[in-house]
Write an enzyme that holds these catalytic residues in place. Structure first.
Site, short mmCIF file in Angstrom:
data_model
loop_
_atom_site.label_atom_id
_atom_site.label_comp_id
_atom_site.label_asym_id
_atom_site.label_seq_id
_atom_site.Cartn_x
_atom_site.Cartn_y
_atom_site.Cartn_z
N GLN A 196 -10.07 -4.61 -2.98
CA GLN A 196 -11.27 -3.68 -2.77
C GLN A 196 -12.46 -3.77 -4.01
O GLN A 196 -13.26 -4.71 -3.34
CB GLN A 196 -11.31 -2.19 -2.65
CG GLN A 196 -12.81 -1.63 -1.33
CD GLN A 196 -12.98 -2.27 -0.99
OE1 GLN A 196 -12.06 -2.49 -0.20
NE2 GLN A 196 -13.73 -2.96 -0.71
N HIS A 214 -7.55 0.90 -6.39
CA HIS A 214 -7.32 -0.10 -4.91
C HIS A 214 -8.31 -1.19 -5.69
O HIS A 214 -9.12 -2.26 -5.36
CB HIS A 214 -8.63 0.61 -3.44
CG HIS A 214 -8.94 -0.28 -2.88
ND1 HIS A 214 -7.23 -1.21 -2.11
CD2 HIS A 214 -9.20 0.35 -1.40
CE1 HIS A 214 -7.61 -1.05 -1.30
NE2 HIS A 214 -8.69 -0.66 -0.12
N ARG A 252 1.06 -1.36 0.34
CA ARG A 252 0.06 -0.03 -0.11
C ARG A 252 1.44 1.02 -0.79
O ARG A 252 1.85 1.13 0.80
CB ARG A 252 -0.72 0.10 1.27
CG ARG A 252 -1.67 1.48 1.58
CD ARG A 252 -2.99 1.49 2.82
NE ARG A 252 -4.42 0.97 2.10
CZ ARG A 252 -5.30 0.37 2.71
NH1 ARG A 252 -5.07 1.22 3.33
NH2 ARG A 252 -6.42 -0.11 1.97
N ARG A 263 -13.15 -9.26 1.31
CA ARG A 263 -11.81 -8.91 1.52
C ARG A 263 -10.66 -10.57 1.57
O ARG A 263 -9.59 -10.23 0.88
CB ARG A 263 -10.72 -8.06 2.51
CG ARG A 263 -11.52 -6.84 1.96
CD ARG A 263 -11.48 -5.84 0.78
NE ARG A 263 -10.03 -5.50 0.43
CZ ARG A 263 -9.51 -4.75 1.21
NH1 ARG A 263 -10.01 -3.11 1.53
NH2 ARG A 263 -8.07 -4.31 0.92
N ASP A 294 -17.70 6.45 -0.76
CA ASP A 294 -16.03 5.95 -0.08
C ASP A 294 -15.86 7.05 0.71
O ASP A 294 -16.74 8.14 0.40
CB ASP A 294 -14.73 6.56 -1.16
CG ASP A 294 -13.67 5.87 -0.52
OD1 ASP A 294 -13.75 5.47 0.35
OD2 ASP A 294 -12.52 5.74 -1.50
N CYS A 311 -16.45 0.84 1.50
CA CYS A 311 -15.45 0.41 1.35
C CYS A 311 -14.43 0.04 2.70
O CYS A 311 -13.93 -0.85 3.39
CB CYS A 311 -14.68 0.38 0.37
SG CYS A 311 -13.83 2.07 0.93
N1 NVA Z 1 -9.99 6.31 -0.96
C1 NVA Z 1 -9.99 6.17 0.35
C2 NVA Z 1 -9.98 4.66 0.08
C3 NVA Z 1 -9.46 3.80 1.46
C4 NVA Z 1 -9.47 2.69 2.11
C5 NVA Z 1 -8.50 6.48 0.67
O1 NVA Z 1 -7.65 6.21 -0.13
O2 NVA Z 1 -7.71 7.17 1.70
N1 CP Z 2 -11.44 -0.67 2.64
C1 CP Z 2 -10.05 -0.07 3.11
O1 CP Z 2 -8.71 -0.58 3.09
O2 CP Z 2 -9.96 0.07 4.51
P1 CP Z 2 -8.43 0.21 5.23
O3 CP Z 2 -8.21 0.96 4.94
O4 CP Z 2 -8.58 0.11 6.19
O5 CP Z 2 -7.41 -1.58 4.55
#
Ligand code: NVA
Ligand code: CP
Length: 307
Positions: free
Chosen positions: A131, A128, A101, A292, A224, A264
């Site tokens: 997801q 993502h 990530r 997931r 989201d 998500c």
């Molecule tokens: N769009 C959000 C998704 C979190 C799972 C982010 O990037 O923070």
């Molecule tokens: N939906 C998701 O990716 O959650 P986290 O940021 O908690 O991993």
């Protein structure tokens, strides 16, 4: 060369379907396959916070018979400027796959460019894709199919989730609608990629700033957070900007009677989604979160089988 999963359209429609079928097998039997028996290790590296991704990969890798090596990059030499390429060349000598990530998609591509083991995108600023595998699995569990369904995502339509809904949804042959305020709409090159995919799968896409148009008769509604990780300084401004794009009871009344709702997570009730929607009977967010685990086990199993 190993197969990587850097963006949703790295999988063909047939491959996506194969992984979703495998994911259902894991949902029925958590020990369905144990390709990491040994244990073989998988590195799971975080440059941004996480709850679900951290837990689902950790538990999933252990259930595949492997050892999850979970690393916060700030405690490594990556955090002090060691290059992605050098880090990857060390990791690949010791682990069977790398899950990461991070911020920039180009960094993910740089890692994959030198890695002899599969690299999996666990969220970047642009996509993502893990997801979306879970989202599609959850929708299929509830609706029995994906192709032909209309799936609306709205809110921050320029973020990673918007892009992944476009690519993964059209790959599945869905009619994808993306709605957000002007100047916060998906990147043109990703829209073009989704159009090309939809032409081959029978799906379609609509990008609009008209939330009513996007909601009307939709089978799946998704949203989201309006403030993605790294955008905390813009929170107040974003909450104003996206205010008209939330999933509330008015939105639900426009959608199909049997529409299902995805998020998500983490969710901010009263902002991008109303409490009575996320906690209501049409919400499938907890199945989505559980998926997931199953879908990422399926993804890792499938990637390792590709040699
Ligand atoms: N769009 C959000 C998704 C979190 C799972 C982010 O990037 O923070
Ligand atoms: N939906 C998701 O990716 O959650 P986290 O940021 O908690 O991993």
């Amino acid at each position: 060369m190993p197969r990587h999963f850097l963006r949703d359209d790295d999988l063909s429609p047939a491959e996506q379907n194969e992984i979703l079928n495998l994911a259902d097998s894991f949902a029925g039997d958590r020990s369905y396959a144990r390709p990491l028996e040994g244990p073989r290790s998988v590195a799971v590296i975080f440059d941004k916070p996480s709850t679900r991704t951290r837990v689902s990969f950790s538990v999933g890798i252990a259930e595949l018979g492997g050892y999850p090596l979970v690393i916060d990059s700030g405690s490594t030499q990556m955090g002090r400027g060691e290059s992605i390429e050098d880090t990857t060349r060390v990791l690949e000598r010791m682990v069977s796959a790398i899950v990461w990530r991070t911020f920039e998609q180009s960094a993910m591509e740089a890692m994959a460019g030198v890695s002899s083991v599969p690299v999996v995108n666990a969220l970047t600023d642009d996509f993502h894709p893990c997801q979306l595998l879970a989202d599609l699995q959850a929708v299929r569990q509830h609706k029995g199919r994906l192709a032909g369904l209309t799936m609306t995502y709205l809110g921050d339509a320029a973020n990673n989730l918007a892009h992944s809904y476009l690519l993964a949804g059209t790959t599945a042959g869905m009619h994808v609608r993306i709605a957000g305020p002007p100047h916060h709409l998906p990147r043109a090159d990703i829209v073009a990629d989704a159009e090309r995919i939809a032409a081959g799968t029978g799906g379609s896409l609509m990008v609009t700033s008209n939330a009513v148009e996007a909601f009307t008769r939709a089978d799946v509604l998704a949203t989201d957070t309006w403030v993605s990780m790294g955008q905390e300084d813009e929170a107040a401004q974003r909450q104003q900007l996206f205010g008209a794009y939330s999933i509330d009871s008015a939105a639900m009344s426009l959608a199909a009677d049997d529409a299902v709702v995805l998020h998500c997570l983490p969710a901010y009730r009263g902002k991008e989604i109303a409490a009575d929607v996320i906690d209501g009977p049409q919400s499938i967010v907890w199945d989505e979160a559980e998926d997931r685990l199953h879908s990422q086990k399926a993804l890792l199993t499938w990637l390792l089988r590709q040699g």
